[in-house]
Structures are given as structure tokens and as C-alpha cells.
Design a protein around this motif. Structure first.
Motif, PDB file in Angstrom:
ATOM      1  N   MET A   1      13.510 -28.618  -2.093  1.00 56.33           N
ATOM      2  CA  MET A   1      15.025 -28.872  -2.180  1.00 56.33           C
ATOM      3  C   MET A   1      15.441 -29.793  -2.290  1.00 56.33           C
ATOM      4  SD  MET A   1      17.691 -28.770  -0.122  1.00 56.33           S
ATOM      5  CE  MET A   1      19.111 -28.284  -0.666  1.00 56.33           C
ATOM      6  N   ARG A   2      17.047 -29.728  -3.411  1.00 55.47           N
ATOM      7  CA  ARG A   2      17.486 -30.786  -3.127  1.00 55.47           C
ATOM      8  C   ARG A   2      18.629 -30.593  -3.977  1.00 55.47           C
ATOM      9  NH1 ARG A   2      16.181 -36.009  -7.848  1.00 55.47           N
ATOM     10  NH2 ARG A   2      14.630 -37.084  -6.183  1.00 55.47           N
ATOM     11  N   GLY A   3      19.862 -31.152  -2.752  1.00 56.54           N
ATOM     12  CA  GLY A   3      21.017 -30.989  -2.595  1.00 56.54           C
ATOM     13  C   GLY A   3      21.925 -32.096  -3.021  1.00 56.54           C
ATOM     14  N   ARG A   4      23.340 -32.347  -2.994  1.00 53.14           N
ATOM     15  CA  ARG A   4      23.569 -33.008  -3.722  1.00 53.14           C
ATOM     16  C   ARG A   4      25.365 -33.518  -3.697  1.00 53.14           C
ATOM     17  NH1 ARG A   4      27.955 -31.552  -6.993  1.00 53.14           N
ATOM     18  NH2 ARG A   4      27.454 -31.248  -8.739  1.00 53.14           N
ATOM     19  N   PHE A   5      25.768 -34.851  -3.389  1.00 49.07           N
ATOM     20  CA  PHE A   5      27.244 -35.030  -3.461  1.00 49.07           C
ATOM     21  C   PHE A   5      28.176 -35.774  -4.704  1.00 49.07           C
ATOM     22  CE2 PHE A   5      30.878 -37.339  -1.096  1.00 49.07           C
ATOM     23  CZ  PHE A   5      31.819 -36.454  -0.595  1.00 49.07           C
ATOM     24  N   ALA A   6      28.580 -35.474  -5.282  1.00 53.55           N
ATOM     25  CA  ALA A   6      29.036 -36.023  -6.892  1.00 53.55           C
ATOM     26  C   ALA A   6      30.703 -36.562  -6.477  1.00 53.55           C
ATOM     27  CB  ALA A   6      28.482 -35.917  -7.816  1.00 53.55           C
ATOM     28  N   PRO A   7      30.945 -37.744  -5.795  1.00 54.21           N
ATOM     29  CA  PRO A   7      32.659 -37.923  -5.955  1.00 54.21           C
ATOM     30  C   PRO A   7      32.737 -38.637  -6.854  1.00 54.21           C
ATOM     31  CG  PRO A   7      31.315 -39.115  -3.695  1.00 54.21           C
ATOM     32  CD  PRO A   7      30.176 -38.265  -4.920  1.00 54.21           C
ATOM     33  N   SER A   8      34.538 -38.766  -6.990  1.00 54.04           N
ATOM     34  CA  SER A   8      34.801 -38.760  -8.360  1.00 54.04           C
ATOM     35  C   SER A   8      35.615 -40.346  -7.149  1.00 54.04           C
ATOM     36  CB  SER A   8      36.238 -38.306  -8.885  1.00 54.04           C
ATOM     37  OG  SER A   8      36.332 -39.701  -9.910  1.00 54.04           O
ATOM     38  N   PRO A   9      35.194 -41.714  -8.085  1.00 51.07           N
ATOM     39  CA  PRO A   9      35.541 -42.772  -7.415  1.00 51.07           C
ATOM     40  C   PRO A   9      36.982 -43.322  -7.640  1.00 51.07           C
ATOM     41  CG  PRO A   9      34.559 -43.703  -8.680  1.00 51.07           C
ATOM     42  CD  PRO A   9      34.467 -42.830  -8.460  1.00 51.07           C
ATOM     43  N   SER A  10      37.985 -42.064  -7.676  1.00 48.43           N
ATOM     44  CA  SER A  10      39.528 -42.779  -7.961  1.00 48.43           C
ATOM     45  C   SER A  10      40.435 -42.922  -6.707  1.00 48.43           C
ATOM     46  CB  SER A  10      39.883 -41.430  -9.092  1.00 48.43           C
ATOM     47  OG  SER A  10      40.140 -40.040  -8.395  1.00 48.43           O
ATOM     48  N   GLY A  11      40.123 -43.299  -5.599  1.00 44.70           N
ATOM     49  CA  GLY A  11      40.792 -43.343  -4.038  1.00 44.70           C
ATOM     50  C   GLY A  11      39.893 -43.575  -3.573  1.00 44.70           C
ATOM     51  N   ARG A  12      40.283 -44.064  -1.945  1.00 46.31           N
ATOM     52  CA  ARG A  12      39.175 -43.571  -0.588  1.00 46.31           C
ATOM     53  C   ARG A  12      39.350 -41.980  -0.282  1.00 46.31           C
ATOM     54  NH1 ARG A  12      39.796 -47.296   3.829  1.00 46.31           N
ATOM     55  NH2 ARG A  12      37.817 -46.591   4.985  1.00 46.31           N
ATOM     56  N   MET A  13      38.172 -41.196  -0.264  1.00 51.74           N
ATOM     57  CA  MET A  13      37.224 -40.584   0.380  1.00 51.74           C
ATOM     58  C   MET A  13      39.002 -39.847   1.340  1.00 51.74           C
ATOM     59  SD  MET A  13      33.554 -39.534   0.264  1.00 51.74           S
ATOM     60  CE  MET A  13      33.365 -40.350   1.803  1.00 51.74           C
ATOM     61  N   HIS A  14      39.076 -39.338   1.520  1.00 51.43           N
ATOM     62  CA  HIS A  14      39.752 -38.186   2.168  1.00 51.43           C
ATOM     63  C   HIS A  14      39.204 -37.137   2.889  1.00 51.43           C
ATOM     64  CE1 HIS A  14      40.574 -34.376  -0.241  1.00 51.43           C
ATOM     65  NE2 HIS A  14      40.661 -35.157  -1.407  1.00 51.43           N
ATOM     66  N   LEU A  15      40.214 -36.426   3.771  1.00 52.14           N
ATOM     67  CA  LEU A  15      39.412 -35.622   5.075  1.00 52.14           C
ATOM     68  C   LEU A  15      38.291 -34.451   4.295  1.00 52.14           C
ATOM     69  CD1 LEU A  15      38.643 -34.724   7.850  1.00 52.14           C
ATOM     70  CD2 LEU A  15      40.562 -33.010   7.564  1.00 52.14           C
ATOM     71  N   GLY A  16      39.311 -34.289   3.068  1.00 47.39           N
ATOM     72  CA  GLY A  16      38.693 -32.699   2.460  1.00 47.39           C
ATOM     73  C   GLY A  16      37.180 -33.623   1.532  1.00 47.39           C
ATOM     74  N   ASN A  17      37.012 -34.422   1.418  1.00 45.69           N
ATOM     75  CA  ASN A  17      35.917 -35.172   0.746  1.00 45.69           C
ATOM     76  C   ASN A  17      34.785 -34.964   1.232  1.00 45.69           C
ATOM     77  OD1 ASN A  17      38.167 -37.111  -0.829  1.00 45.69           O
ATOM     78  ND2 ASN A  17      37.375 -35.457  -1.832  1.00 45.69           N
ATOM     79  N   VAL A  18      35.040 -35.532   2.259  1.00 42.06           N
ATOM     80  CA  VAL A  18      34.705 -35.841   3.930  1.00 42.06           C
ATOM     81  C   VAL A  18      33.557 -34.397   4.375  1.00 42.06           C
ATOM     82  CG1 VAL A  18      33.915 -36.321   6.004  1.00 42.06           C
ATOM     83  CG2 VAL A  18      35.387 -38.192   5.087  1.00 42.06           C
ATOM     84  N   TYR A  19      35.007 -33.078   4.597  1.00 44.11           N
ATOM     85  CA  TYR A  19      34.037 -31.942   4.659  1.00 44.11           C
ATOM     86  C   TYR A  19      33.240 -31.668   3.726  1.00 44.11           C
ATOM     87  CZ  TYR A  19      34.911 -27.196   4.510  1.00 44.11           C
ATOM     88  OH  TYR A  19      35.728 -25.672   3.937  1.00 44.11           O
ATOM     89  N   SER A  20      33.298 -31.511   2.724  1.00 44.59           N
ATOM     90  CA  SER A  20      32.038 -31.564   1.520  1.00 44.59           C
ATOM     91  C   SER A  20      31.243 -32.372   1.739  1.00 44.59           C
ATOM     92  CB  SER A  20      33.167 -31.908   0.417  1.00 44.59           C
ATOM     93  OG  SER A  20      33.740 -30.827  -0.344  1.00 44.59           O
TER      94      SER A  20
END
Length: 319
Positions: A1-20
Motif C-alpha cells: 500500500m502506498r499513499g502520497r502527498f503531491a503539493p504545488s510549490p506556488s507559495g507557502r503551505m497553508h492550513l488546508g494543505n497541512v490538513y490534506s
């Protein structure tokens, strides 16, 4: 089983990004699986190297260490940055072209707004198919017109008029008609950059991702991604969608609006406080309390995660 986090670096992470990020990490580790990081920097203009470096540092500060961590390469190997993966997208794009599924779209933004109908529930504009069946003569004329404007057409995928269904791990059974409910979408822009819908499928498939945890704003695009999985011969992963974190005026938290970001969070709270706040607001803790990342894994339970969106005014200490 493998999960992932795939953010876009268009600015500082906000609380919603941290939550995901946190809930995807907890879901993977609760099941004894791996959790990998991929940086989605397809948009070369908005995505900056300094944002990527800050993103990695913020995740490590939170205790969310990814299993593809590479200390010799600054934390993440180059192959996990989408900006370095065009060769994989070209191969997938060529495969779709070979199946007759791709066509040129000559529409400009004004054309799209004039000829597209908004989706009744989420405001998504459904492409009318204006360029879907142009004759060779019509295409030749339009090619010359764009060339005179120093532009090139975008590439759209030709969807089928059929239902695609799946069972979301959190929101249950989902189904939509591809043509009616979503419409042909762009997979390669006129500047030759590949679009999210294609890149995300190719990357998740080739990286062995078996579980995707993300915000419910992407729930409606999932059937279209499943369609691409099918056409490329990949097995689709399991999907779990999360309720959104909203500002007090009902907006989805965003980097553009500079909502509560990691700069503010790191200055005002410990990592244990942040983890506890997020688990509390998600429904996994009955009261707000400090919690370690290991204890957070134990406390996480999909059955307790809320389905209704969460307003920022309900977050203790973050008003």
C-alpha cells in the motif's frame, strides 16, 4: 500500500494543505503502508525552487517524513519533481494520440466562456466540443490564424459518452457521464506544457500509488482520471476525498489569499498543537489537545472523519 502527498510549490503551505498532507500520511501509516512525496511544479511560472525547499522543510518540521526521502539530494530526488518528468508525459500523450483520443483546440479564453456551460453544482465549465469535429480545411485555416498570432492550439482528450463509477473511500458511490458532466478537457496546453489531469495519472501510476487522499474539490474530476487510467492500461488507485477547510466567508483556503500559512503556524504553535488541532477539527479527537505524530496515527480513523466542510472560525486558537 502506498499513499502520497503531491503539493504545488506556488507559495507557502497553508492550513488546508497541512490538513490534506497529515490525513494522507495518517491513512497510509495506519494501514502499514508507505507515504511518498511528489512536487507538482508543472507550472514553471508560478512554481519556484525556493517554495519547494520551504515545503520540504515545513513537512519535516511537522514530523511528516516521506518514505522516498533522499538526504543526498536535498530531501527529494529529481525524478519526483514533475518539471523533470516530461518524457513520461510525452509517452502517455503519444499513446492517447495513437488511439485517436486527442484533438486540437483553437479556442481562446473568450471562446471557451462563450461556448461552455457551467456545471450545475460546482461551477466547472463544460467544454461544448466546438473543435471536436473540425474538417481538415477548417483546421488548416485555424492553424494559420494562430500561427499569425504566434500561438499554437491546445490538445484536448475526446471523452466517451458513458458513465464512469467508483466508490470513494469516504464519500461512497460516485458516478458521472463523462461527456455530459465533465466534457473534453485539455491535456496539453498551447505552450506544450502538460496539464494536471494527464500528469497526475501518469505519475501516480508509475510511482505505484495505491491510495489517493485529497480534497473533495477534486471529487468530480476523478471519473475523468479513471478514464485516462483505463486508456493507458493502468490500474486506478483507491480514492479518499476530504471535506474542505473554508474561511469564515466560505472561501476555500488558498495560497493566493494568504490564508493561515506555515509561517504563521510555526511562529505561534508547536507541531504537537497543530497536529492536535487538525485531528480535532477532522473529527478524530473529541477535544483539542497536543499529540505526537505516532499517537496521531493511532487516533486516526476514517469512520470519524467528517463529511461536511469545516469553517476556519471553528478552529480553536486560529481566529
Amino acid at each position: 500500500m502506498r499513499g502520497r502527498f503531491a503539493p504545488s510549490p506556488s507559495g507557502r503551505m497553508h492550513l488546508g494543505n497541512v490538513y490534506s498532507a497529515l490525513l494522507s500520511y495518517l491513512s497510509a501509516h495506519k494501514k502499514g503502508g508507505e507515504w511518498i512525496l511528489r512536487v507538482e511544479d508543472l507550472d514553471r511560472q508560478r512554481c519556484k525552487k525556493e517554495y519547494s525547499a520551504q515545503l520540504l522543510d515545513d513537512l519535516l518540521w511537522l514530523g511528516l517524513k516521506w518514505d522516498n526521502f533522499s538526504p543526498a539530494q536535498g530531501g527529494l530526488a529529481p525524478e519526483f519533481y514533475q518539471s523533470n518528468r516530461d518524457s513520461f508525459y510525452i509517452k502517455a500523450f503519444d499513446s492517447l494520440c495513437g488511439q485517436g483520443l486527442v484533438y486540437d483546440c483553437f479556442c481562446n479564453r473568450a471562446d471557451l466562456l462563450a461556448s461552455s456551460a457551467p456545471h450545475p453544482t460546482d461551477g466547472h465549465f463544460i467544454y461544448s466540443g466546438k473543435c471536436r469535429n473540425l474538417s481538415e480545411n477548417e483546421k488548416s485555416i485555424l492553424w494559420k490564424k494562430l500561427a499569425s498570432e504566434n500561438r499554437a492550439p491546445a490538445k484536448r482528450i475526446r471523452l466517451e459518452n458513458r458513465e464512469v463509477s467508483f466508490v470513494d473511500g469516504h464519500f461512497g458511490f460516485q458516478s458521472c457521464n463523462l461527456e455530459r458532466d465533465f466534457g473534453d478537457f485539455i491535456i496539453r496546453r498551447g505552450d506544450d506544457n502538460f496539464a494536471y489531469q494527464l500528469a497526475v495519472v501518469v505519475d501516480d501510476a508509475l510511482m505505484g500509488v495505491t491510495e489517493i487522499v485529497r480534497g473533495r474539490d477534486l471529487l468530480t474530476s476523478t471519473p475523468c482520471q479513471i478514464f485516462i487510467y483505463e486508456k493507458l492500461g493502468f490500474k486506478a488507485p483507491e480514492f479518499y476525498h476530504l471535506p474542505l477547510l473554508l474561511s469564515t466567508d466560505g472561501r476555500r483556503l488558498s495560497k493566493r489569499d494568504r490564508d493561515i500559512d506555515m509561517g504563521f503556524l510555526r511562529q505561534n504553535f508547536s507541531r504537537e498543537e497543530i497536529l492536535g488541532k487538525i485531528l480535532f477539527l477532522s473529527g478524530c479527537l473529541e477535544k483539542e489537545e497536543k499529540i505526537s505524530i505516532d499517537d496521531a496515527v493511532e487516533a486516526f480513523d476514517w469512520k470519524k472523519v467528517k463529511t461536511e466542510d469545516i469553517f476556519a472560525e471553528t478552529l480553536p486558537g486560529l481566529k
